[in-house]
Design a protein around this motif. Structure first.
Motif, PDB file in Angstrom:
ATOM      1  N   VAL A   4      57.662  -7.550  32.026  1.00  0.00           N
ATOM      2  CA  VAL A   4      58.837  -6.722  32.279  1.00  0.00           C
ATOM      3  C   VAL A   4      60.087  -7.462  31.823  1.00  0.00           C
ATOM      4  CG1 VAL A   4      57.777  -5.474  34.189  1.00  0.00           C
ATOM      5  CG2 VAL A   4      59.041  -7.574  34.648  1.00  0.00           C
ATOM      6  N   VAL A   5      61.198  -6.721  31.725  1.00  0.00           N
ATOM      7  CA  VAL A   5      62.436  -7.302  31.210  1.00  0.00           C
ATOM      8  C   VAL A   5      62.893  -8.481  32.069  1.00  0.00           C
ATOM      9  CG1 VAL A   5      64.884  -6.844  30.799  1.00  0.00           C
ATOM     10  CG2 VAL A   5      63.180  -5.195  30.046  1.00  0.00           C
ATOM     11  N   GLU A   6      62.701  -8.373  33.373  1.00  0.00           N
ATOM     12  CA  GLU A   6      63.108  -9.481  34.242  1.00  0.00           C
ATOM     13  C   GLU A   6      62.371 -10.770  33.888  1.00  0.00           C
ATOM     14  OE1 GLU A   6      62.468  -6.476  35.164  1.00  0.00           O
ATOM     15  OE2 GLU A   6      64.158  -5.747  36.359  1.00  0.00           O
ATOM     16  N   ASN A   7      61.070 -10.655  33.542  1.00  0.00           N
ATOM     17  CA  ASN A   7      60.314 -11.829  33.087  1.00  0.00           C
ATOM     18  C   ASN A   7      60.933 -12.397  31.812  1.00  0.00           C
ATOM     19  OD1 ASN A   7      57.088 -10.229  33.764  1.00  0.00           O
ATOM     20  ND2 ASN A   7      58.463 -11.288  35.170  1.00  0.00           N
ATOM     21  N   ALA A   8      61.236 -11.479  30.867  1.00  0.00           N
ATOM     22  CA  ALA A   8      61.760 -11.899  29.568  1.00  0.00           C
ATOM     23  C   ALA A   8      63.122 -12.568  29.712  1.00  0.00           C
ATOM     24  CB  ALA A   8      61.849 -10.701  28.631  1.00  0.00           C
ATOM     25  N   ASP A   9      64.002 -11.978  30.518  1.00  0.00           N
ATOM     26  CA  ASP A   9      65.335 -12.563  30.712  1.00  0.00           C
ATOM     27  C   ASP A   9      65.238 -13.972  31.302  1.00  0.00           C
ATOM     28  OD1 ASP A   9      66.628 -10.339  29.730  1.00  0.00           O
ATOM     29  OD2 ASP A   9      67.076  -9.473  31.689  1.00  0.00           O
ATOM     30  N   ALA A  10      64.368 -14.132  32.291  1.00  0.00           N
ATOM     31  CA  ALA A  10      64.217 -15.444  32.920  1.00  0.00           C
ATOM     32  C   ALA A  10      63.658 -16.465  31.942  1.00  0.00           C
ATOM     33  CB  ALA A  10      63.316 -15.334  34.146  1.00  0.00           C
ATOM     34  N   ALA A  11      62.724 -16.040  31.100  1.00  0.00           N
ATOM     35  CA  ALA A  11      62.127 -16.957  30.127  1.00  0.00           C
ATOM     36  C   ALA A  11      63.148 -17.370  29.065  1.00  0.00           C
ATOM     37  CB  ALA A  11      60.904 -16.314  29.477  1.00  0.00           C
ATOM     38  N   ILE A  12      63.964 -16.417  28.614  1.00  0.00           N
ATOM     39  CA  ILE A  12      65.025 -16.727  27.648  1.00  0.00           C
ATOM     40  C   ILE A  12      66.005 -17.731  28.256  1.00  0.00           C
ATOM     41  CG2 ILE A  12      67.090 -15.768  26.547  1.00  0.00           C
ATOM     42  CD1 ILE A  12      64.781 -15.063  24.872  1.00  0.00           C
ATOM     43  N   PRO A  50      72.729 -21.679  18.455  1.00  0.00           N
ATOM     44  CA  PRO A  50      71.292 -21.824  18.212  1.00  0.00           C
ATOM     45  C   PRO A  50      70.801 -23.229  18.534  1.00  0.00           C
ATOM     46  CG  PRO A  50      72.482 -21.886  16.148  1.00  0.00           C
ATOM     47  CD  PRO A  50      73.499 -21.577  17.204  1.00  0.00           C
ATOM     48  N   PRO A  51      69.547 -23.355  18.882  1.00  0.00           N
ATOM     49  CA  PRO A  51      68.959 -24.691  19.031  1.00  0.00           C
ATOM     50  C   PRO A  51      68.854 -25.344  17.664  1.00  0.00           C
ATOM     51  CG  PRO A  51      67.251 -23.019  19.186  1.00  0.00           C
ATOM     52  CD  PRO A  51      68.559 -22.280  19.116  1.00  0.00           C
ATOM     53  N   GLU A  52      68.914 -26.639  17.623  1.00  0.00           N
ATOM     54  CA  GLU A  52      68.707 -27.315  16.353  1.00  0.00           C
ATOM     55  C   GLU A  52      67.332 -26.956  15.825  1.00  0.00           C
ATOM     56  OE1 GLU A  52      71.338 -31.269  17.564  1.00  0.00           O
ATOM     57  OE2 GLU A  52      69.269 -31.470  16.843  1.00  0.00           O
ATOM     58  N   ALA A  61      66.782 -25.463  28.373  1.00  0.00           N
ATOM     59  CA  ALA A  61      66.012 -26.624  27.919  1.00  0.00           C
ATOM     60  C   ALA A  61      66.458 -27.129  26.552  1.00  0.00           C
ATOM     61  CB  ALA A  61      64.526 -26.276  27.882  1.00  0.00           C
ATOM     62  N   THR A  62      67.095 -26.262  25.751  1.00  0.00           N
ATOM     63  CA  THR A  62      67.440 -26.639  24.375  1.00  0.00           C
ATOM     64  C   THR A  62      68.941 -26.636  24.116  1.00  0.00           C
ATOM     65  OG1 THR A  62      67.181 -24.332  23.656  1.00  0.00           O
ATOM     66  CG2 THR A  62      65.250 -25.774  23.465  1.00  0.00           C
ATOM     67  N   GLY A  63      69.734 -26.356  25.144  1.00  0.00           N
ATOM     68  CA  GLY A  63      71.175 -26.338  24.966  1.00  0.00           C
ATOM     69  C   GLY A  63      71.659 -25.213  24.085  1.00  0.00           C
ATOM     70  N   SER A  64      70.954 -24.111  24.057  1.00  0.00           N
ATOM     71  CA  SER A  64      71.320 -22.978  23.210  1.00  0.00           C
ATOM     72  C   SER A  64      71.788 -21.805  24.059  1.00  0.00           C
ATOM     73  CB  SER A  64      70.133 -22.568  22.338  1.00  0.00           C
ATOM     74  OG  SER A  64      68.992 -22.288  23.142  1.00  0.00           O
ATOM     75  N   HIS A 105      60.434 -26.173  20.522  1.00  0.00           N
ATOM     76  CA  HIS A 105      60.537 -26.452  21.954  1.00  0.00           C
ATOM     77  C   HIS A 105      61.040 -25.223  22.705  1.00  0.00           C
ATOM     78  CE1 HIS A 105      60.878 -28.555  25.670  1.00  0.00           C
ATOM     79  NE2 HIS A 105      62.206 -28.610  25.673  1.00  0.00           N
ATOM     80  N   PHE A 106      62.012 -24.519  22.114  1.00  0.00           N
ATOM     81  CA  PHE A 106      62.492 -23.260  22.700  1.00  0.00           C
ATOM     82  C   PHE A 106      61.318 -22.302  22.898  1.00  0.00           C
ATOM     83  CE2 PHE A 106      65.974 -20.216  23.395  1.00  0.00           C
ATOM     84  CZ  PHE A 106      65.311 -19.008  23.252  1.00  0.00           C
ATOM     85  N   THR A 107      60.476 -22.181  21.870  1.00  0.00           N
ATOM     86  CA  THR A 107      59.318 -21.278  21.938  1.00  0.00           C
ATOM     87  C   THR A 107      58.344 -21.713  23.028  1.00  0.00           C
ATOM     88  OG1 THR A 107      59.539 -20.864  19.562  1.00  0.00           O
ATOM     89  CG2 THR A 107      57.445 -20.262  20.595  1.00  0.00           C
TER      90      THR A 107
END
Length: 510
Positions: free
Chosen positions: A379-387, A428-430, A393-396, A436-438
């Protein structure tokens, strides 16, 4: 001889199917009466005056429409062992699934009435129709290969070994009547294994020597299993292993993207496909005509239906209508009351009526944007939290995103899909950090969503997501070309179709 007797027995259900085709409103009125009468002495029934025998209109006025989150305080008490809360007695079984925002999994009570008056009754209906339409397959003369999940102890009742939770398929299989278990394969000790890699391997080896005539399950896992069977048999196709295979009963995810793969795996013009709509909350509909993808709404299987027009879904007090008021071609959010104690419950699916005589539907989506191409129920809530976790974690930072499936590729023979995320970063992340973002995106989804985690286990059905960075302004340009720039128009976050994603990707090449 045994198959003849079983065929005669299940085909007695044809009269009941005809009844809901011919007398749908009578069937639904009787279901509501039975539900209210049965639950009148429960805590919920006393609260809303079920003993007074309210009409359908009074029922709708008294009882609130509830999401899982809103009903959860009562469900939690049932999970903990309280009796007579939502339904008489104390259910021993709970179907576990994802798709909720307040927990990693949701738990749906499964009562004896919902099993026998819903799931099993509809299973007999589907079998009756299959034997009627495809007598040449003689499906009850061989085995039905059914794939399902697993079950375990109820974590809310650690001292009660009789209370269990699991995938609805596992709950159904564990409690099957003897006649159904007779025609099913593999045996329960294999079917209910919880380690999927071992499960697929052991089942594949077992069914090599079975007379399999029917497949039943989710296309995602069935493809994985069939390919392994072909490998073990060193065969050209699955028909070399099971020459009398003739029917696939499928559900849970849209079948369209898998159709060509199954044609390649089962290269027979005589192979038949029928769809079922069997959810954790109940068995809702089935394909009752062989040449139509429309699903007959099951109206005397312990579920009372109401419908909210989708354009009213966000209203503070949406008005649900009864079956007699629905219109062709309109999209409705489904509201159900069931013989498992779900009352005016938002199941989360949207449907469109394709016929009113009889009442047939098509599932057209979810009340929220949703990714469920492989049974992962993100669900979108899962996706938003993962983003958010991946950005941290990557400073993006992310301005916009959308995600869609990468379906199984028929041309290269892979049996694993993935998700493709198109993300417009403001920071964007470097380049070295994009992997690592993925990884964080994937790990967070696995932590939040048990069904996604199961599909990602050892890359068995889902591979690592594919993240594509979009140039700044990509989504804005797409909305502009659609005439939807500004106002309340939003980019669809999740979709089971690649339509939006492909349109956006095409802009990257212009």
């Amino acid at each position: 001889m045994i198959s003849t007797v079983l065929t005669w027995a299940v085909q007695r259900r044809l009269a009941s199917i005809e009844h809901i085709r011919q007398q749908p409103l009578d069937a639904q009125a009787q279901v509501l009466t039975d539900l209210l009468r049965t639950a009148r002495a429960t805590e919920w029934g006393r609260r809303y005056g079920y003993a007074e025998g309210p009409s359908a209109r009074e029922f709708a006025q008294r009882v609130p429409i509830s999401s899982y989150e809103e009903l959860y305080p009562q469900i939690e008490r049932v999970l903990q062992g309280e009796a007579n809360v939502l339904w008489p007695g104390r259910p021993a079984w709970f179907a576990k699934s994802s798709g909720t925002t307040n927990a990693r999994s949701k738990y749906i009570p499964v009562t004896r009435e919902s099993l026998h008056g819903g799931h099993y009754r509809a299973g007999r209906d589907m079998t009756a129709l299959a034997t009627l339409y495809y007598p040449e397959v003689d499906i009850l003369g061989g085995k039905t290969l059914s794939l399902g999940g697993t079950h375990g102890p109820n974590p809310f009742r650690s001292t009660d070994a009789t209370s269990r939770v699991g995938d609805v398929s596992a709950v159904i299989m564990q409690n099957l009547p003897a006649w159904a278990e007779y025609v099913r394969t593999p045996p329960l000790e294999l079917a209910l294994l919880d380690e999927w890699e071992e499960k697929i391997e052991r089942i594949a080896r077992h069914v090599l020597t079975q007379d399999v005539r029917v497949l039943a399950g989710v296309p995602t896992w069935m493809i994985v299993l069939l390919r392994r069977v072909v490998e073990l048999a060193q065969a050209e196709s699955i028909l070399d292993v099971w020459p009398r295979l003739g029917l696939f009963l499928h559900g849970a995810v849209a079948f369209g993207p898998y159709r060509e793969l199954f044609r390649q795996l089962i290269p027979s013009p005589q192979m038949r496909y029928l769809e079922v709509y069997n959810a954790s909350e109940g068995y809702i509909a089935l394909q009752d005509e062989p040449n139509s993808e429309d699903l007959l709404l099951l109206l005397n299987h312990g579920i009372y239906y109401e419908f909210v027009p989708i354009d009213q879904w966000e209203a503070s007090e949406p008005r649900a209508i009864g079956l007699e008021e629905v219109e062709l071609g309109r999209t409705y959010a489904l509201i159900i009351s069931t013989n498992a104690g779900l009352w005016r419950y938002k199941i989360g699916d949207t449907v469109r009526f394709t016929s009113l005589v009889p009442y047939r539907i098509r599932i057209v989506g979810r009340t929220k944007h949703f990714l469920n191409a492989f049974g992962e129920e993100v669900v979108v809530e899962n996706a938003d939290a993962a983003i958010a976790a991946a950005c941290q974690a990557t400073g993006s930072t992310v301005r916009d995103y959308t995600a869609a499936p990468i379906y199984f590729a028929a041309h290269n023979g892979t049996s694993r899909g993935s998700h493709q995320w198109l993300i417009e970063f403001t920071q964007p992340p470097e380049a070295v950090n994009l992997p690592h973002f993925t990884q964080v995106l994937d790990a967070t989804l696995r932590q939040l969503n048990s069904d996604y985690d199961a599909k990602r286990h050892r890359d068995l059905a889902l591979q690592l997501p594919v993240v594509t960075a979009a140039p700044v302004g990509t989504f804005e340009r797409w909305l502009a070309c659609k005439g939807k720039l500004g106002g309340q128009h939003k980019v669809p976050r999740l979709s089971n179709s690649r339509e939006f994603l492909e349109e956006l990707l095409s802009q990257l090449n212009n």
